[in-house]
Design a protein around this motif. Sequence first.
Motif, PDB file in Angstrom:
ATOM      1  N   LEU A  85       0.815  -1.214   0.000  1.00 35.19           N
ATOM      2  CA  LEU A  85       0.000   0.000   0.000  1.00 35.19           C
ATOM      3  C   LEU A  85       0.851   1.268   0.000  1.00 35.19           C
ATOM      4  O   LEU A  85       0.354   2.349  -0.336  1.00 35.19           O
ATOM      5  N   ARG A  90      -4.344   2.451  -3.205  1.00 33.93           N
ATOM      6  CA  ARG A  90      -5.240   1.585  -2.450  1.00 33.93           C
ATOM      7  C   ARG A  90      -6.284   0.972  -3.370  1.00 33.93           C
ATOM      8  O   ARG A  90      -6.685  -0.175  -3.184  1.00 33.93           O
ATOM      9  N   ALA A 134      -6.552  -2.559   2.160  1.00 34.70           N
ATOM     10  CA  ALA A 134      -6.724  -1.376   1.305  1.00 34.70           C
ATOM     11  C   ALA A 134      -8.016  -0.647   1.633  1.00 34.70           C
ATOM     12  O   ALA A 134      -8.056   0.588   1.721  1.00 34.70           O
ATOM     13  N   GLY A 356      -1.359   2.341   6.507  1.00 35.71           N
ATOM     14  CA  GLY A 356      -1.385   1.128   5.692  1.00 35.71           C
ATOM     15  C   GLY A 356      -0.644  -0.016   6.361  1.00 35.71           C
ATOM     16  O   GLY A 356      -1.140  -1.148   6.407  1.00 35.71           O
TER      17      GLY A 356
END
Length: 422
Positions: A85, A90, A134, A356
């Motif tokens: 990520l 994403r 994500a 992330g």
Amino acid sequence: MSETTARKPQEGQSGALRLTKSVAIVSLIVLAGSYVINAMDRQVFSVLVPHIREEFGFSLGQGGLLATIFTLGIGLAGVPTGYLLDRLSRKAVMLLGIVIYSAFTVLTAVSVGFFDMFAYRALSGVGEAMQNAALFSAVGAYFFANRALALGSLNFAYGLGSFFGPLLGANMTTATGEWRTPFWVYGAIGFGFALLILVAIKKTFTEQRDGGPGEATPRSYDHVPAALLNKNIVLLAVTAVVVGLAMYGYLGLYPTYLQEELGLSTGDAGLAVSMFGIGALAGLPAGWLGDRLNQRTVMIVALLAGSVVGYLLFNGPTTAGWQIFLSFAEGAIASGFLFVNIYSSMQRAVRPIMIGRASGLYVASFYVPAAIAGYLFSALVESTGWGGAGLWQLAVLPLAGVVALLFVDVSQFSNARRVEVH
């Protein structure tokens, strides 16, 4: 947000354009819809285990392992996805994840034995991990000021999928006489959502890096530890391990317990398991409370309540009505309150640039242990009976999470303060 503000794009601290409020909400609904099918795929297998065992001759342990092995794929892919990520959008990671788990869901229907089914279920988890990390990163970043509530809305979607997945799967199996039907149907719906997201969801929604829409006052993150592996996130990861082991121990073999031990029908077992999904709808109020109360206290109370419910599931009333109620309570506590608040707490335990990676770490902490939860529960059943397994894995184990949470410092969470403007 004022009416005037809502009609035009906003600019966050990063300079990225923001969507109007209505478009952002629609985007959230579409992405939440994709998470519904993710949950349907995850939860349908356990209710089909008796049919699959009958056809292939799998043991109880093999059935329990297959029911939860997708969590191994989720867990092992969690941390790499967190770093992925940092390098891809994403949206791209999300789409790739949906395509992967949909493909392996379809392949499950053409399994010829234990080992290829094992591989298909584990690899479907890889895709589910990619979508999960994500999706939760994107929504958590966009709705920064109400992070737990926003993640609660995703858990609401998970609850819908957890309810309809086993229920519709059981009905499709009964109607067609074929356990493979739900896998064909859910896989096809997954591919449809991938196409919808590709066309309809803008990166303006998925790629935000700062606070929520209209965030005018800058925040200070000096009080948040600069390292990813700080004390808070390690303690929260331990709590995630505990909840993953307890929750998936229940999910993996609970339908088997209902049908083979209590003698309930496939339909009643499917309804009871589906009530876990209805309980997971509590993610919305659970997130709202997590944003407004001491989040550590919310999680501790939920763990203590979960211990009681976990014990009663396998040592309490045996009628269908009571089991449906207890399954609902387990969903509300484990998936509604604990999943949402541990996830959002781990995002708050790091600085925004590492959201992330924190999401990936949560996914790994929760799902790697969950991969063996069904097998562990089956081993406890063989040595201590269903009641003993429920006692140790669902009632005693969560107390370790309570101990870990006692040492969490919520004053170091990223939502704790703003910069003073003079």
